[in-house]
Motif scaffolding. Structure first.
Motif, PDB file in Angstrom:
ATOM      1  N   ALA A  68      59.163  12.986  36.821  1.00 37.43           N
ATOM      2  CA  ALA A  68      57.965  13.254  35.748  1.00 37.43           C
ATOM      3  C   ALA A  68      57.453  14.749  35.517  1.00 37.43           C
ATOM      4  O   ALA A  68      57.087  15.214  34.737  1.00 37.43           O
ATOM      5  N   LEU A  72      56.647  16.910  32.341  1.00 38.25           N
ATOM      6  CA  LEU A  72      55.332  17.442  32.224  1.00 38.25           C
ATOM      7  C   LEU A  72      55.167  18.920  31.800  1.00 38.25           C
ATOM      8  O   LEU A  72      54.563  19.390  31.115  1.00 38.25           O
ATOM      9  N   ARG A  75      56.165  19.636  28.500  1.00 35.85           N
ATOM     10  CA  ARG A  75      54.986  19.456  27.606  1.00 35.85           C
ATOM     11  C   ARG A  75      54.069  20.555  27.670  1.00 35.85           C
ATOM     12  O   ARG A  75      53.616  21.160  26.710  1.00 35.85           O
ATOM     13  N   ASN A  80      58.476  19.764  25.088  1.00 37.00           N
ATOM     14  CA  ASN A  80      58.701  18.525  25.006  1.00 37.00           C
ATOM     15  C   ASN A  80      59.925  17.930  25.072  1.00 37.00           C
ATOM     16  O   ASN A  80      60.698  17.469  24.021  1.00 37.00           O
ATOM     17  N   GLY A 209      55.042   7.955  36.153  1.00 42.71           N
ATOM     18  CA  GLY A 209      55.066   9.417  36.758  1.00 42.71           C
ATOM     19  C   GLY A 209      54.688   9.538  38.183  1.00 42.71           C
ATOM     20  O   GLY A 209      54.543  10.711  38.718  1.00 42.71           O
ATOM     21  N   MET A 233      53.430  23.417  39.053  1.00 47.99           N
ATOM     22  CA  MET A 233      52.782  23.142  37.785  1.00 47.99           C
ATOM     23  C   MET A 233      52.201  24.411  37.482  1.00 47.99           C
ATOM     24  O   MET A 233      51.839  24.966  36.204  1.00 47.99           O
TER      25      MET A 233
END
Ligand code: UDP
Length: 245
Positions: A68, A72, A75, A80, A209, A233
């Motif tokens: 996930a 992410l 995104r 995407n 996720g 992230m």
């Protein structure tokens, strides 16, 4: 032609699960060995720092987003990816794939006995496939030519390499040209799951996720490796804001 998106320097296929299975079928028909890697966020983060690993991943025939975290990140970057295509789910789906004959698998990796236990469990529910060989994943450098010979004698369509990341990616990359398998897939701990030694997170948790959270609960010693996830992230946000390259 591959349709990929660049996530922290790694070219990930923008592909759905059903497209990935179709591609797998095509690979089996072609007369060369193909490499499929299944990086999660931890591995993409490692590849960001390690140019050698990044180059190996970028030479794959198919690179799917195993977590996930990678979806992410795509995104956040506005790229995407259509969905998560985890290695274990791709392999599971391949067990019921129709190629006009039985698909031949070789299971390579895991502690002694794990590949055999995985084979027994899978054959019990998928009698339409063949498992043409099993080999544990603990070996010396000197044993590698013998292992390749064993795999080549068995002539698998699909070789599952479960040595953990990034060992399995490096092994496949180094030996691909000598292997007479049509597809080599790095599958991490999947054989342990098929053998019933490790449990996957419940379906709902995986869909939401949170598979990493379940994994942390089951294997808490992984926390150090998993600290790469928030770093990944942050890196993605940094790339998005053009603070880092
Ligand atoms: N393993 C192996 N040989 C090695 C190191 C690891 O066969 O030299 C196996 C190990 O027994 C386990 C898998 O590789 O089955 C690694 O699983 P892990 O869940 O750590 O992999 P990841 O999904 O994190 O890549």
């Amino acid at each position: 032609m591959r349709n990929t998106v660049n996530i922290a320097g790694v070219e990930v296929d923008s592909i759905t699960m059903s497209q990935a299975v179709d591609k797998l079928k095509l690979f089996i028909k072609e007369d060369k060995a193909h490499a499929i890697y299944t990086p999660n966020a931890e591995i993409v983060m490692e590849a960001y720092k390690d140019e050698g690993l990044r180059s190996i991943l970028n030479q794959a025939d198919m690179l799917i987003a195993d977590g996930a975290g990678v979806v992410l990140a795509s995104r956040i970057l506005g790229l995407n990816l259509p969905e998560k295509v985890s290695g274990i789910d791709l392999v599971r789906n391949s067990f019921s794939m129709d190629i006009g004959r039985k698909t031949r698998y070789f299971f390579f990796g895991g502690k002694p006995g794990v590949a055999e236990a995985a084979a027994e469990n899978i054959l019990a529910s998928h009698p339409n496939i063949e498992i043409v060989g099993c080999r544990n994943g603990y070996f010396s450098k000197e044993e590698v030519p013998g292992i390749i010979e064993e795999i080549n004698r068995a002539k698998p369509d699909i070789l599952l390499v479960a040595l953990g990341a990034p060992k399995q990616e490096k092994w496949i990359h180094e030996n691909k040209d000598k292997l007479k398998a049509k597809v080599c897939i790095g599958v991490g701990g999947s054989l342990d799951v098929f053998a019933g030694k490790v449990k996957l997170a419940p379906e709902r948790m995986r869909k939401a996720g949170f598979e990493w959270l379940y994994r942390l609960y089951q294997e808490p010693w992984r926390y150090k490796r998993m600290l790469r996830l928030p770093k990944f992230m942050l890196l993605t946000v940094g790339i998005k804001l053009k603070l880092v390259k």
